[in-house]
Design a protein around this motif. Structure first.
Motif, PDB file in Angstrom:
ATOM      1  N   LEU A  17      38.367  30.540  40.587  1.00 20.81           N
ATOM      2  CA  LEU A  17      38.823  31.707  41.359  1.00 20.81           C
ATOM      3  C   LEU A  17      40.208  31.456  41.952  1.00 20.81           C
ATOM      4  CD1 LEU A  17      35.510  32.703  43.144  1.00 20.81           C
ATOM      5  CD2 LEU A  17      36.792  34.112  41.505  1.00 20.81           C
ATOM      6  N   LYS A  18      40.416  30.256  42.492  1.00 18.36           N
ATOM      7  CA  LYS A  18      41.717  29.941  43.093  1.00 18.36           C
ATOM      8  C   LYS A  18      42.837  30.022  42.067  1.00 18.36           C
ATOM      9  CE  LYS A  18      40.664  26.000  45.002  1.00 18.36           C
ATOM     10  NZ  LYS A  18      40.632  24.760  45.773  1.00 18.36           N
ATOM     11  N   MET A  19      42.555  29.533  40.848  1.00 16.23           N
ATOM     12  CA  MET A  19      43.587  29.451  39.825  1.00 16.23           C
ATOM     13  C   MET A  19      43.713  30.726  38.988  1.00 16.23           C
ATOM     14  SD  MET A  19      44.503  26.527  40.703  1.00 16.23           S
ATOM     15  CE  MET A  19      45.709  26.043  39.507  1.00 16.23           C
ATOM     16  N   SER A  20      42.848  31.703  39.217  1.00 16.47           N
ATOM     17  CA  SER A  20      42.792  32.876  38.351  1.00 16.47           C
ATOM     18  C   SER A  20      43.977  33.825  38.505  1.00 16.47           C
ATOM     19  CB  SER A  20      41.489  33.640  38.576  1.00 16.47           C
ATOM     20  OG  SER A  20      41.435  34.124  39.899  1.00 16.47           O
ATOM     21  N   TYR A 102      29.127  44.024  44.601  1.00 21.30           N
ATOM     22  CA  TYR A 102      28.265  43.013  43.988  1.00 21.30           C
ATOM     23  C   TYR A 102      28.636  42.961  42.517  1.00 21.30           C
ATOM     24  CZ  TYR A 102      23.710  40.725  42.995  1.00 21.30           C
ATOM     25  OH  TYR A 102      22.710  39.858  42.639  1.00 21.30           O
ATOM     26  N   LEU A 103      29.086  41.796  42.057  1.00 19.73           N
ATOM     27  CA  LEU A 103      29.490  41.622  40.661  1.00 19.73           C
ATOM     28  C   LEU A 103      28.628  40.569  39.990  1.00 19.73           C
ATOM     29  CD1 LEU A 103      33.385  41.405  40.689  1.00 19.73           C
ATOM     30  CD2 LEU A 103      32.002  43.053  39.453  1.00 19.73           C
ATOM     31  N   LEU A 104      28.339  40.794  38.726  1.00 22.93           N
ATOM     32  CA  LEU A 104      27.604  39.790  37.959  1.00 22.93           C
ATOM     33  C   LEU A 104      28.562  38.765  37.388  1.00 22.93           C
ATOM     34  CD1 LEU A 104      25.009  41.964  36.026  1.00 22.93           C
ATOM     35  CD2 LEU A 104      24.602  40.449  37.965  1.00 22.93           C
ATOM     36  N   GLU A 111      38.335  42.933  36.749  1.00 23.60           N
ATOM     37  CA  GLU A 111      37.291  43.678  37.459  1.00 23.60           C
ATOM     38  C   GLU A 111      37.206  43.223  38.917  1.00 23.60           C
ATOM     39  OE1 GLU A 111      32.576  44.821  36.859  1.00 23.60           O
ATOM     40  OE2 GLU A 111      33.429  43.201  35.673  1.00 23.60           O
ATOM     41  N   LEU A 112      37.226  41.903  39.124  1.00 23.53           N
ATOM     42  CA  LEU A 112      37.199  41.360  40.481  1.00 23.53           C
ATOM     43  C   LEU A 112      38.441  41.799  41.254  1.00 23.53           C
ATOM     44  CD1 LEU A 112      36.012  39.589  42.708  1.00 23.53           C
ATOM     45  CD2 LEU A 112      37.131  37.623  41.610  1.00 23.53           C
ATOM     46  N   PHE A 113      39.596  41.723  40.613  1.00 21.96           N
ATOM     47  CA  PHE A 113      40.836  42.102  41.283  1.00 21.96           C
ATOM     48  C   PHE A 113      40.812  43.578  41.687  1.00 21.96           C
ATOM     49  CE2 PHE A 113      45.253  43.627  41.198  1.00 21.96           C
ATOM     50  CZ  PHE A 113      45.717  42.914  42.289  1.00 21.96           C
ATOM     51  N   ALA A 114      40.288  44.455  40.827  1.00 22.99           N
ATOM     52  CA  ALA A 114      40.206  45.881  41.160  1.00 22.99           C
ATOM     53  C   ALA A 114      39.337  46.093  42.402  1.00 22.99           C
ATOM     54  CB  ALA A 114      39.654  46.670  39.976  1.00 22.99           C
TER      55      ALA A 114
END
Length: 124
Positions: A17-20, A102-104, A111-114
């Motif tokens: 996550l940090k490097m994404s 809540y994400l799978l 998707e996470l960034f949105a």
């Protein structure tokens, strides 16, 4: 700058996550990370984050419980839960406890960034 913490019992996931992405480019500073809910709770008290990305299943305190307790400490915090479990009761409990989303796992970073952008825009 939005303060964010990462909570996951997997160091690999936290590092991923940090490097994404270049978080600072999006006005986000990762101010801490924790490997379980109890450690996260202490961190939340110290840094008062705006955003929390947390796993659901962790030792000592799960992400559902963490969400509820985090909102008592920092009412404006937006909690995004990540889980490898496609379990509707977890999702229901997450929403009842105040989770923003809540994400799978695995999720696409886009998707996470949105969701993170939506959380930032909804900040009171």
């Amino acid at each position: 700058m939005y303060k964010m913490i990462l909570v996951d019992d997997s160091e690999r996931v936290r590092n991923g996550l940090k490097m994404s992405m270049d978080w600072s480019k999006h006005q986000i500073e990762i101010v801490g990370e924790a490997e379980d809910g109890l450690e996260a709770l202490q961190l939340i008290r110290e840094v008062k984050p705006d955003l929390i990305i947390s796993d659901v299943i962790m030792p000592h305190m799960n992400g559902l419980e963490l969400t509820e307790k985090a909102l008592c400490i920092v009412p404006h915090v937006k909690v995004i839960l990540l889980s490898g479990y496609d379990n509707f009761p977890y999702v229901q409990t997450a929403i009842r406890n105040g989770a923003f989303d809540y994400l799978l796992k695995p999720s696409k970073i886009e998707e996470l960034f949105a969701i993170i952008e939506k959380a930032k825009q909804s900040k009171a």
